[in-house]
Enzyme design. Structure first.
Site, PDB file in Angstrom:
ATOM      1  N   CYS A  60      52.656  10.129 -46.207  1.00 54.52           N
ATOM      2  CA  CYS A  60      51.223  10.155 -46.281  1.00 54.52           C
ATOM      3  C   CYS A  60      50.572   9.481 -44.981  1.00 54.52           C
ATOM      4  O   CYS A  60      49.382   9.417 -44.842  1.00 54.52           O
ATOM      5  CB  CYS A  60      50.460   9.242 -47.609  1.00 54.52           C
ATOM      6  SG  CYS A  60      50.660   7.560 -47.446  1.00 54.52           S
ATOM      7  N   CYS A 108      51.059   6.623 -51.522  1.00 53.03           N
ATOM      8  CA  CYS A 108      51.575   8.079 -51.993  1.00 53.03           C
ATOM      9  C   CYS A 108      52.797   7.608 -53.107  1.00 53.03           C
ATOM     10  O   CYS A 108      53.410   8.659 -53.354  1.00 53.03           O
ATOM     11  CB  CYS A 108      52.213   8.804 -50.938  1.00 53.03           C
ATOM     12  SG  CYS A 108      53.594   8.462 -50.162  1.00 53.03           S
ATOM     13  N   CYS A 128      64.082  -4.078 -45.937  1.00 51.09           N
ATOM     14  CA  CYS A 128      65.037  -3.442 -45.361  1.00 51.09           C
ATOM     15  C   CYS A 128      64.690  -1.756 -45.988  1.00 51.09           C
ATOM     16  O   CYS A 128      64.725  -1.450 -47.056  1.00 51.09           O
ATOM     17  CB  CYS A 128      66.450  -3.472 -46.285  1.00 51.09           C
ATOM     18  SG  CYS A 128      67.946  -2.791 -45.697  1.00 51.09           S
TER      19      CYS A 128
HETATM   20 ZN   LIG Z   1      52.693   6.861 -48.133  1.00 46.99          ZN
END
Ligand SMILES: [Zn+2]
Length: 149
Positions: A60, A108, A128
């Site tokens: 996004c 998102c 990570c």
């Molecule tokens: Zn996103």
């Protein structure tokens, strides 16, 4: 209409039908972000990305990590010690019989990677991340500050 473009101020709740994600993302991005996949260690070009800039969500575009929080963890995955405030969410992940903390984009909900409590100072955390879940945007140097090395 909101026209905020400040770091971390991306709108919450980027919801899209699965088919749309599949169309917009590369197969590897889709596998990581939407299907909780993990890329093979050492495969991301972002491992050797050392320029100043912003790491954004590949799904996004929300800003997630600043380049100055990136460190070389030696794991083969891009690693950071601190996300931008409010940029990521976490959940407990019991997959593979290990207790891990899953990290996702707060906007998102795309899967990014995991966070471990063995990172460097000042946070002691190691985010990570899958490079496939990130997009790097280098800072464009202002013309007056341009230097030739
Ligand atoms: Zn996103």
């Amino acid at each position: 209409m909101q026209s905020k473009d400040h770091s971390g101020a991306a709108p919450y709740g980027v919801e899209k039908p699965d088919a749309e994600w599949q169309r917009e993302l590369t197969p590897e991005q889709y596998r990581v972000l939407r299907a909780h996949g993990t890329e093979r260690a050492g495969t991301s070009p972002l491992n050797s990305e050392h320029r100043a800039g912003m790491f954004r969500c590949a799904g996004c575009g929300q800003p997630l990590f600043k380049s100055n929080t990136k460190f070389d963890s030696g794991t083969g995955w891009p690693s950071f010690y601190e996300p931008l405030a409010g940029a990521v969410g976490t959940s407990k992940d019991g997959a593979l019989g290990m207790q891990r903390t899953e990290v996702h984009c707060s906007a998102c909900r795309g899967h990014l990677g995991h966070v471990f409590p063995d990172g460097p100072k000042p946070t002691g955390e190691r985010y990570c991340m899958n490079g496939a879940a990130l997009k790097f945007e280098p800072v464009s140097a202002p013309p007056t500050a341009a230097k030739k090395e």
